[in-house]
Design a protein around this motif. Structure first.
Motif, PDB file in Angstrom:
ATOM      1  N   MET A  77     -46.076 -89.350  43.320  1.00 41.02           N
ATOM      2  CA  MET A  77     -46.235 -90.789  43.102  1.00 41.02           C
ATOM      3  C   MET A  77     -45.137 -91.336  42.188  1.00 41.02           C
ATOM      4  O   MET A  77     -44.662 -92.464  42.375  1.00 41.02           O
ATOM      5  CB  MET A  77     -47.612 -91.100  42.502  1.00 41.02           C
ATOM      6  N   THR A  78     -44.724 -90.536  41.202  1.00 38.27           N
ATOM      7  CA  THR A  78     -43.650 -90.999  40.318  1.00 38.27           C
ATOM      8  C   THR A  78     -42.351 -91.141  41.101  1.00 38.27           C
ATOM      9  O   THR A  78     -41.559 -92.060  40.852  1.00 38.27           O
ATOM     10  CB  THR A  78     -43.439 -90.027  39.139  1.00 38.27           C
ATOM     11  N   TYR A  79     -42.106 -90.236  42.051  1.00 38.22           N
ATOM     12  CA  TYR A  79     -40.922 -90.347  42.895  1.00 38.22           C
ATOM     13  C   TYR A  79     -41.049 -91.513  43.868  1.00 38.22           C
ATOM     14  O   TYR A  79     -40.057 -92.138  44.248  1.00 38.22           O
ATOM     15  CB  TYR A  79     -40.699 -89.051  43.668  1.00 38.22           C
ATOM     16  N   CYS A  80     -42.288 -91.794  44.278  1.00 42.74           N
ATOM     17  CA  CYS A  80     -42.520 -92.907  45.191  1.00 42.74           C
ATOM     18  C   CYS A  80     -42.114 -94.227  44.546  1.00 42.74           C
ATOM     19  O   CYS A  80     -41.734 -95.181  45.233  1.00 42.74           O
ATOM     20  CB  CYS A  80     -43.992 -92.932  45.594  1.00 42.74           C
ATOM     21  N   SER A  81     -42.175 -94.284  43.235  1.00 37.49           N
ATOM     22  CA  SER A  81     -41.716 -95.473  42.524  1.00 37.49           C
ATOM     23  C   SER A  81     -40.232 -95.704  42.792  1.00 37.49           C
ATOM     24  O   SER A  81     -39.785 -96.853  42.942  1.00 37.49           O
ATOM     25  CB  SER A  81     -41.959 -95.305  41.015  1.00 37.49           C
ATOM     26  N   TYR A  82     -39.449 -94.626  42.853  1.00 36.90           N
ATOM     27  CA  TYR A  82     -38.040 -94.750  43.216  1.00 36.90           C
ATOM     28  C   TYR A  82     -37.909 -95.379  44.595  1.00 36.90           C
ATOM     29  O   TYR A  82     -37.060 -96.240  44.839  1.00 36.90           O
ATOM     30  CB  TYR A  82     -37.368 -93.376  43.228  1.00 36.90           C
ATOM     31  N   SER A  83     -38.755 -94.916  45.519  1.00 42.27           N
ATOM     32  CA  SER A  83     -38.715 -95.407  46.893  1.00 42.27           C
ATOM     33  C   SER A  83     -38.916 -96.910  46.946  1.00 42.27           C
ATOM     34  O   SER A  83     -38.114 -97.641  47.530  1.00 42.27           O
ATOM     35  CB  SER A  83     -39.790 -94.696  47.723  1.00 42.27           C
ATOM     36  N   PHE A  84     -39.993 -97.378  46.315  1.00 43.26           N
ATOM     37  CA  PHE A  84     -40.272 -98.812  46.333  1.00 43.26           C
ATOM     38  C   PHE A  84     -39.168 -99.594  45.625  1.00 43.26           C
ATOM     39  O   PHE A  84     -38.843-100.724  46.010  1.00 43.26           O
ATOM     40  CB  PHE A  84     -41.627 -99.099  45.692  1.00 43.26           C
ATOM     41  N   GLY A  85     -38.582 -98.999  44.592  1.00 47.40           N
ATOM     42  CA  GLY A  85     -37.488 -99.657  43.886  1.00 47.40           C
ATOM     43  C   GLY A  85     -36.273 -99.855  44.767  1.00 47.40           C
ATOM     44  O   GLY A  85     -35.652-100.924  44.771  1.00 47.40           O
ATOM     45  N   PHE A  86     -35.932 -98.834  45.544  1.00 43.07           N
ATOM     46  CA  PHE A  86     -34.770 -98.933  46.426  1.00 43.07           C
ATOM     47  C   PHE A  86     -35.047 -99.852  47.611  1.00 43.07           C
ATOM     48  O   PHE A  86     -34.158-100.589  48.052  1.00 43.07           O
ATOM     49  CB  PHE A  86     -34.356 -97.538  46.903  1.00 43.07           C
ATOM     50  N   TYR A  87     -36.275 -99.821  48.128  1.00 39.53           N
ATOM     51  CA  TYR A  87     -36.627-100.751  49.199  1.00 39.53           C
ATOM     52  C   TYR A  87     -36.613-102.189  48.680  1.00 39.53           C
ATOM     53  O   TYR A  87     -36.176-103.108  49.386  1.00 39.53           O
ATOM     54  CB  TYR A  87     -38.001-100.415  49.781  1.00 39.53           C
ATOM     55  N   LEU A  88     -37.119-102.397  47.467  1.00 40.05           N
ATOM     56  CA  LEU A  88     -37.085-103.733  46.875  1.00 40.05           C
ATOM     57  C   LEU A  88     -35.649-104.212  46.723  1.00 40.05           C
ATOM     58  O   LEU A  88     -35.359-105.400  46.913  1.00 40.05           O
ATOM     59  CB  LEU A  88     -37.789-103.722  45.513  1.00 40.05           C
ATOM     60  N   SER A  89     -34.738-103.291  46.406  1.00 41.78           N
ATOM     61  CA  SER A  89     -33.329-103.646  46.302  1.00 41.78           C
ATOM     62  C   SER A  89     -32.810-104.190  47.628  1.00 41.78           C
ATOM     63  O   SER A  89     -32.105-105.214  47.663  1.00 41.78           O
ATOM     64  CB  SER A  89     -32.501-102.426  45.876  1.00 41.78           C
ATOM     65  N   SER A  90     -33.151-103.510  48.719  1.00 40.79           N
ATOM     66  CA  SER A  90     -32.722-103.972  50.046  1.00 40.79           C
ATOM     67  C   SER A  90     -33.274-105.359  50.346  1.00 40.79           C
ATOM     68  O   SER A  90     -32.569-106.232  50.869  1.00 40.79           O
ATOM     69  CB  SER A  90     -33.180-102.980  51.129  1.00 40.79           C
ATOM     70  N   VAL A  91     -34.543-105.563  50.003  1.00 38.27           N
ATOM     71  CA  VAL A  91     -35.181-106.867  50.242  1.00 38.27           C
ATOM     72  C   VAL A  91     -34.513-107.949  49.399  1.00 38.27           C
ATOM     73  O   VAL A  91     -34.226-109.055  49.887  1.00 38.27           O
ATOM     74  CB  VAL A  91     -36.690-106.797  49.938  1.00 38.27           C
ATOM     75  N   LEU A  92     -34.234-107.636  48.128  1.00 34.76           N
ATOM     76  CA  LEU A  92     -33.607-108.612  47.242  1.00 34.76           C
ATOM     77  C   LEU A  92     -32.216-109.003  47.727  1.00 34.76           C
ATOM     78  O   LEU A  92     -31.847-110.188  47.700  1.00 34.76           O
ATOM     79  CB  LEU A  92     -33.519-108.055  45.819  1.00 34.76           C
ATOM     80  N   VAL A  93     -31.435-108.014  48.173  1.00 37.20           N
ATOM     81  CA  VAL A  93     -30.090-108.301  48.671  1.00 37.20           C
ATOM     82  C   VAL A  93     -30.160-109.256  49.857  1.00 37.20           C
ATOM     83  O   VAL A  93     -29.423-110.255  49.924  1.00 37.20           O
ATOM     84  CB  VAL A  93     -29.370-106.998  49.067  1.00 37.20           C
TER      85      VAL A  93
END
Length: 604
Positions: free
Chosen positions: A500-516
């Motif tokens: 789950m702690t690594y999954c936070s990285y996942s959502f962070g990187f996906y959020l980056s794509s969405v923000l861009v």
């Protein structure tokens, strides 16, 4: 009064010792050696076993970091994808790694165990590295060579069809393998230590981050330099060789490991609580009921949060427990475990923006460095991706100092085994992360203005602060989050919680794509003087990356206060305190009298 206090102190000491003994006894009976026999504390567990896992971690992060941190250069220069699309490919790839970690954690806890999950998916990751190296080496598997930095870059042929298929197949074989390996490395290493030895666990988590830093440093200096000067095919080949060495290291420690048996589906007990609670939603719970911890190592005290779940524990009058079954009647411990899982979600969510910042350092900041003066001397230039090695050079010194000097000093003041609590450590890291984006925005504005107005290039060392600040932030946040999640009293779910702690990285990187994508869409419609948005060009001199960095700094600052609210709201189950107090620490801790009774886990 003095006699009463002394009596309570002796009761507290006896209770903590009983819990520690119960935890150790339970761990020994549920862990086995490589042949499936009960593990022997003298031959299995401890740092002599964990060191092999730390070796795998250093090699694996070395292999994956060499690919991930310089991947955007390969995607643009060799696959000829546009800048914004390339950034999204990289963030989606890294995001997938960490999202797949949930699958790896579930597979390990439920069916395979940590060792076999690491071994099987380590070979999957290795096959992905090999396929990447083959594609990078064979010209027929790539588009024709073309300079994507020239003004006529739109004439370059983008990778499509079979060439794109090979690329994405290799990329996501690496993602699948790495995602399943990562949470199991941390959890399997931590499993070599007794949970009653909180100090040793804290030292292990700091050692794991040290191994991570060593792997990152070598990847971002030696391997990235080879990629830049000898070709990406050689670099990908080195990643494959290094991953192979990691698997050899893992297998070498087979005789020393203490392996936890898989517990069966980890989601079934959770589903049982919800089904039972919904079925008994009209029942009333007994007011002010308390169910203290027994010396059973897995028992949990009843708490008053999420009281709607307590209905799963209600015994219907006239019906015995056997007739109701596990889908109609759950134990207090089972319900409390679901409550703990619920309580972790807000803390987990607060680290997503933090990892969105990390995504920028692995994508746009690398391109930012490529636009600067990389010459260190007439004959030597610094690969932009190697800038990410700067914080790890510092951390090789800071992490041992933190563990050997700061933690013992802070422990004398706070009486906490880790010096400061994991939640405090996470909060400090989230606060510091904001200043990484502030530094990035200031330097990008300075770089862009100098290039446009004077046609000069700023030295690449000017972007050192953003990497350095985030490195300190990551040491605090990442290690604190893993330690916090791993220590939760969720039976058979330690690997999944680590995932789950690594999954936070996942959502962070996906959020980056969405923000861009969102920023490009919004700014392209609100700025009539430009044809595109802040990040729509392949040339950063025509983009407004500095404004995007300021946006992230603002989001990070707001996120910090959001985290402060949820960290204050979070409360530990009282029994967890007892489980992590070792007998030698009793002089530094008090136990409430309500926690000292010894009654079995029961139902309402």
């Amino acid at each position: 009064m003095e006699l009463g206090k002394e009596s309570q102190s002796h009761e507290a000491e006896a209770m903590a010792v009983a819990v520690a003994v119960a935890v150790n006894s339970y761990e020994e009976t549920t862990s086995v050696d490589w042949r499936g026999r009960p593990s022997n504390p003298r031959n299995h567990r401890g740092m002599k076993a964990a060191v092999f896992v730390l070796g795998l971690q250093a090699f694996e992060i070395m292999a994956i970091a060499a690919v991930g941190n310089n991947l955007i250069t390969y995607v643009i220069n060799e696959m000829h994808f546009p800048l914004s699309k390339s950034a999204n490919i990289v963030t989606n790839f890294i995001g997938t790694i960490f999202l797949v970690s949930l699958f790896g954690g579930h597979l390990s806890d439920s069916y395979l165990g940590s060792f076999w999950t690491m071994l099987i998916f380590g070979f999957v990751e290795l096959s992905g590295f090999i396929l990447l190296a083959v594609q990078a080496h064979v010209p027929q598997l790539k588009p024709p060579k073309c300079n994507m930095l020239q003004e006529q870059s739109q004439l370059c042929e983008e990778a499509k069809g079979f060439k794109a298929l090979i690329f994405f197949l290799a990329l996501y074989l690496v993602a699948l393998g790495s995602g399943c390996v990562k949470p199991n490395m941390i959890a399997h290493g931590a499993d070599q230590f007794s949970k009653s030895k909180a100090k040793q666990l804290s030292t292990y988590f700091n050692s794991a981050y040290f191994a991570f830093s060593v792997g990152e440093l070598i990847a971002l200096t030696v391997v990235v330099w080879i990629q830049t000067h000898s070709g990406m095919d050689v670099g990908f080949g080195i990643s494959a060789a290094v991953m192979g060495l990691g698997l050899i290291t893992l297998v070498s420690g087979t005789h020393f490991y203490r392996n936890k048996r898989p517990q069966g589906s980890i989601f079934t007990p959770i589903a049982q609580v919800f089904v039972a609670a919904i079925a008994k939603r009209k029942q009333k719970t007994v007011a002010n009921s308390r169910f203290p911890l027994s010396t059973n190592a897995n028992s949990l005290l009843h708490t008053t949060r999420f009281r709607f779940l307590d209905k799963a524990c209600i015994k219907v009058e006239g019906v015995n427990q056997e007739e109701e079954g596990p889908w109609r009647l759950c134990s207090v411990t089972q319900v409390e475990q679901v409550k703990i899982l619920f309580s972790l979600l807000p803390i987990f969510a607060c680290t997503i923006v933090f990892n969105t910042i990390l995504a920028q350092l692995q994508t746009f900041s690398v391109q930012q460095g490529a636009q600067m003066n990389t010459q260190l001397s007439k004959s030597f230039s610094i690969p932009p991706a190697s800038l990410q090695a700067i914080p790890y050079i510092l951390l090789l010194v800071v992490v041992p100092l933190y563990d050997k000097l700061f933690v013992p000093f802070a422990r004398k003041i706070t009486m906490h085994e880790s010096g400061i609590s994991p939640l405090q450590r996470i909060g400090c890291g989230l606060f510091i992360a904001t200043f990484s984006m502030v530094a990035a925005a200031i330097i990008e504005r300075k770089r862009r203005d100098l290039t446009i107005n004077s046609s000069k290039s700023l030295s690449i060392f000017w972007i050192t602060p953003q990497f350095l600040i985030f490195g300190i932030s990551e040491m605090l946040t990442a290690v604190g989050l893993i330690e916090f999640f791993y220590k939760q009293s969720l039976k058979g779910m330690q690997t999944f919680l680590t995932a789950m702690t690594y999954c936070s990285y996942s959502f962070g990187f996906y959020l980056s794509s969405v923000l861009v994508s969102m920023v490009n869409k919004i700014t392209s419609t609100t700025n009539s003087s430009r044809n595109g948005g802040w990040l729509s060009e392949n040339n950063l001199n025509m983009d407004r990356l500095d404004l995007f960095y300021w946006l992230l700094a603002g989001l990070s600052f707001i996120n910090f206060f959001n985290y402060m609210f949820w960290a204050h709201w979070y409360s530990y189950n009282p029994s967890m305190f007892q489980k992590y107090v070792s007998p030698e620490d009793l002089g530094h801790h008090g136990l409430s009298s309500s926690s000292q009774k010894d009654t079995p886990d029961g139902c309402l």
